[in-house]
Scaffold this motif. Sequence first.
Motif, PDB file in Angstrom:
ATOM      1  N   MET A   1       9.166 -95.539  52.296  1.00 16.69           N
ATOM      2  CA  MET A   1       8.425 -94.626  52.409  1.00 16.69           C
ATOM      3  C   MET A   1       8.950 -93.334  52.850  1.00 16.69           C
ATOM      4  SD  MET A   1       4.797 -94.086  54.474  1.00 16.69           S
ATOM      5  CE  MET A   1       3.839 -92.687  54.076  1.00 16.69           C
ATOM      6  N   LYS A   2       8.814 -92.382  51.960  1.00 16.86           N
ATOM      7  CA  LYS A   2       9.563 -90.987  52.340  1.00 16.86           C
ATOM      8  C   LYS A   2       8.910 -90.155  53.750  1.00 16.86           C
ATOM      9  CE  LYS A   2       8.951 -89.373  48.481  1.00 16.86           C
ATOM     10  NZ  LYS A   2       8.401 -90.521  47.887  1.00 16.86           N
ATOM     11  N   LYS A   3       9.497 -89.773  54.520  1.00 18.01           N
ATOM     12  CA  LYS A   3       9.067 -89.044  55.716  1.00 18.01           C
ATOM     13  C   LYS A   3       9.455 -87.460  55.420  1.00 18.01           C
ATOM     14  CE  LYS A   3      11.188 -89.183  59.551  1.00 18.01           C
ATOM     15  NZ  LYS A   3      11.552 -89.879  60.893  1.00 18.01           N
ATOM     16  N   ILE A 112      16.373 -91.730  47.303  1.00 11.44           N
ATOM     17  CA  ILE A 112      16.383 -91.028  48.569  1.00 11.44           C
ATOM     18  C   ILE A 112      14.715 -91.720  49.154  1.00 11.44           C
ATOM     19  CG2 ILE A 112      15.842 -88.884  49.813  1.00 11.44           C
ATOM     20  CD1 ILE A 112      17.586 -87.818  47.642  1.00 11.44           C
ATOM     21  N   THR A 113      14.613 -92.680  50.247  1.00 12.92           N
ATOM     22  CA  THR A 113      13.564 -93.215  50.685  1.00 12.92           C
ATOM     23  C   THR A 113      12.820 -92.287  51.828  1.00 12.92           C
ATOM     24  OG1 THR A 113      15.034 -94.480  52.189  1.00 12.92           O
ATOM     25  CG2 THR A 113      14.365 -95.668  49.763  1.00 12.92           C
ATOM     26  N   GLU A 114      13.986 -91.727  52.544  1.00 12.62           N
ATOM     27  CA  GLU A 114      13.703 -90.880  53.614  1.00 12.62           C
ATOM     28  C   GLU A 114      14.204 -89.609  53.490  1.00 12.62           C
ATOM     29  OE1 GLU A 114      14.216 -92.125  57.393  1.00 12.62           O
ATOM     30  OE2 GLU A 114      12.435 -93.842  57.364  1.00 12.62           O
ATOM     31  N   PHE A 115      13.451 -88.456  53.777  1.00 10.13           N
ATOM     32  CA  PHE A 115      14.031 -87.209  53.648  1.00 10.13           C
ATOM     33  C   PHE A 115      13.625 -86.183  54.571  1.00 10.13           C
ATOM     34  CE2 PHE A 115      15.960 -83.620  51.403  1.00 10.13           C
ATOM     35  CZ  PHE A 115      15.163 -82.701  51.725  1.00 10.13           C
ATOM     36  N   ASP A 116      14.637 -85.674  55.372  1.00 12.75           N
ATOM     37  CA  ASP A 116      14.349 -84.854  56.389  1.00 12.75           C
ATOM     38  C   ASP A 116      14.303 -83.316  56.122  1.00 12.75           C
ATOM     39  OD1 ASP A 116      14.153 -83.370  58.595  1.00 12.75           O
ATOM     40  OD2 ASP A 116      15.584 -84.133  59.731  1.00 12.75           O
ATOM     41  N   ALA A 117      12.974 -82.647  55.550  1.00 14.10           N
ATOM     42  CA  ALA A 117      12.785 -81.417  55.239  1.00 14.10           C
ATOM     43  C   ALA A 117      13.166 -80.393  55.946  1.00 14.10           C
ATOM     44  CB  ALA A 117      11.565 -81.344  54.657  1.00 14.10           C
ATOM     45  N   CYS A 190      22.004 -75.608  51.833  1.00 17.10           N
ATOM     46  CA  CYS A 190      21.772 -76.743  50.951  1.00 17.10           C
ATOM     47  C   CYS A 190      21.859 -78.019  51.244  1.00 17.10           C
ATOM     48  CB  CYS A 190      23.129 -76.611  49.542  1.00 17.10           C
ATOM     49  SG  CYS A 190      23.012 -77.506  48.170  1.00 17.10           S
ATOM     50  N   ASP A 191      20.988 -78.759  50.987  1.00 17.27           N
ATOM     51  CA  ASP A 191      20.601 -80.046  51.450  1.00 17.27           C
ATOM     52  C   ASP A 191      21.554 -80.900  50.530  1.00 17.27           C
ATOM     53  OD1 ASP A 191      18.913 -82.115  52.972  1.00 17.27           O
ATOM     54  OD2 ASP A 191      19.228 -82.847  50.767  1.00 17.27           O
ATOM     55  N   LYS A 192      22.635 -81.508  51.189  1.00 17.83           N
ATOM     56  CA  LYS A 192      23.692 -82.236  50.566  1.00 17.83           C
ATOM     57  C   LYS A 192      23.183 -83.543  49.902  1.00 17.83           C
ATOM     58  CE  LYS A 192      28.244 -84.529  51.704  1.00 17.83           C
ATOM     59  NZ  LYS A 192      29.362 -84.474  52.588  1.00 17.83           N
ATOM     60  N   GLU A 193      22.365 -84.332  50.534  1.00 14.28           N
ATOM     61  CA  GLU A 193      21.755 -85.501  49.951  1.00 14.28           C
ATOM     62  C   GLU A 193      21.006 -85.277  48.570  1.00 14.28           C
ATOM     63  OE1 GLU A 193      19.399 -89.486  51.300  1.00 14.28           O
ATOM     64  OE2 GLU A 193      18.689 -87.569  52.177  1.00 14.28           O
ATOM     65  N   PHE A 194      20.257 -84.242  48.392  1.00 14.31           N
ATOM     66  CA  PHE A 194      19.277 -83.713  47.246  1.00 14.31           C
ATOM     67  C   PHE A 194      20.281 -83.348  46.369  1.00 14.31           C
ATOM     68  CE2 PHE A 194      16.711 -80.967  44.887  1.00 14.31           C
ATOM     69  CZ  PHE A 194      15.650 -81.950  44.456  1.00 14.31           C
ATOM     70  N   CYS A 195      21.346 -82.463  46.623  1.00 17.77           N
ATOM     71  CA  CYS A 195      22.250 -82.120  45.664  1.00 17.77           C
ATOM     72  C   CYS A 195      22.995 -82.792  45.031  1.00 17.77           C
ATOM     73  CB  CYS A 195      23.115 -80.781  46.372  1.00 17.77           C
ATOM     74  SG  CYS A 195      24.377 -80.220  45.178  1.00 17.77           S
ATOM     75  N   GLU A 196      23.713 -83.933  45.814  1.00 16.34           N
ATOM     76  CA  GLU A 196      24.729 -84.787  45.286  1.00 16.34           C
ATOM     77  C   GLU A 196      23.860 -85.786  44.506  1.00 16.34           C
ATOM     78  OE1 GLU A 196      27.217 -86.151  48.214  1.00 16.34           O
ATOM     79  OE2 GLU A 196      28.317 -84.148  48.348  1.00 16.34           O
ATOM     80  N   SER A 197      22.889 -86.164  44.880  1.00 19.02           N
ATOM     81  CA  SER A 197      21.983 -87.465  44.076  1.00 19.02           C
ATOM     82  C   SER A 197      21.570 -86.895  42.601  1.00 19.02           C
ATOM     83  CB  SER A 197      20.752 -87.756  44.903  1.00 19.02           C
ATOM     84  OG  SER A 197      19.709 -86.546  44.873  1.00 19.02           O
TER      85      SER A 197
END
Length: 528
Positions: A1-3, A112-117, A190-197
């Motif tokens: 579950m995403k947070k 991406i199961t968890e995302f720190d916004a 820039c959020d690295k996880e989102f960008c690279e995914s």
Amino acid sequence: MKKFISILVVCALLLSLGACSLSGNNIKFTIGVLDSVVILDPLFADNSSERIVASNCFEGLLRFDGEGKIDLAGATGYTSDKTALKYTFKLNPDAVWFVSEGAETLMETSGITEFDARVTADDYIYGIERFVLNSESELLSIKGASDYQKGKAEKIAGLKAVDDFTLEITLSEIDTDFLYKLASLPVYPCDKEFCESLDSIFCSTPTTTLYNGPYYVKESSAAETILERNPDYSSNIQIGNKTIVLYSTGVADTLISRFNDGNYDLVLTPDTEIITDKKAVSSSPSSIWGIAFNCESEKGADVEIRKLLTSTINYDKITLPDFALSEAKTIIPGIYGIYDDVYSSFKPAETVAPSKAKEPSEKLDAILKKLGTDTLSVRFSVPSAMEKTAESMIKNWEKLFGEKLNVDLDTFELKDLDDLKESSDYDLAILPITPEMRTATSVINELEDFPCYYTDKTISSKLKKPQATSEKSAKDFAAIEKTVAANGVFVPLFYTGSSLYLGKNIEGMYVADGGNALYFYSGVLVEE
């Protein structure tokens, strides 16, 4: 579950800032533009339309305020050490990424199961890394940036996340333009996880993009781009319009006709002219206009003639052109760099004022005697749009010197400016200093290209090798200003630029053109 961690900006907060009281708080603001918005990634924004989106949907550490001065944005404060090499930025702990429903779906499919916004120091570090890899030299003063750009290092040594909301940047050498670069260049987090995914499709559509500015892109097509106010945006600035719509026509005449028919609140034309319902204002580069001499002419080469004419300019009697932003009291404006205190009181006309022992008329008599003539004749060249400004100066000189001074006034068109500067067909002229960046160094570098430039080896050496602190460097710049003015080489008259505009329904908001990037938010009231 995403947070998802997000902070909603409630109207109670906006009321405390006065934003909810703005007349444009719930209205749609329309802009007619030529170019379509194709690229949403602010790092690669290529045309004026894309830069409008970048400036309003993303936010870096610093920005420019309503007076063109460096202001806080994603950073809530910053300090530098005594060496002027280490900067520490405190970040806004309430800043979060706006995540649309489409972006949330993409995260699920990307694993991406968890995302720190939260927008953290690591996001800024990754944003700077992206910028360094895709630019040539602007931020290479950061320690290790050059090695990272060349692939010799896996990270930039001068970037450090002290904690989630503290960013430390260390320079390899003093860069007096550094803060200006952070405010003016597309150095966004820039959020690295989102960008690279997402890889190649990152920032290609509204749903493949995360936003941390006051607006987000709701829809975008070749015909129109719709920006909506970001409900998760947390900042100390006011946000006025609820919706901004960019309509792209691709035809200049169509833009103007539709504006005249009342379809647009504001128009950007091919020459980056800004047209509003109030007036049309040329969006020429920010410049410092002043009196410059041609040392290739006999009169311009005479330092006594230069000092005499520049020391008798009466600022109170000068008629400024309509497009002048303000009277210029310094060669390097206080907003150019971070040295407001150094330049706030310096005025060349006061620096080179005639001494009590020898009045201006007596000085002219001595010059005429040396030249063996009864009249000093000079050729004064000015842009046709500034003819009234020149005439007001001539009137003051004639009152002071009478028939002993004969001024031959010539006008030229701005398109012929470069040809004039390279010629010897004038003694003095009203010319601009148009620096590449709004910094002290850029102004001095541009001044050295003038046909007449007084060079002081000691001062030049200080300029090329700034001393240990930025305060001492600022004093070096002030010394150069005074040397140039004291030798009658260049005396500033007024500033021009494209800082303030008024359009329908934006009263109470600041509309600035920073490299064709319009900002529709600020706590600064606009005055026509």
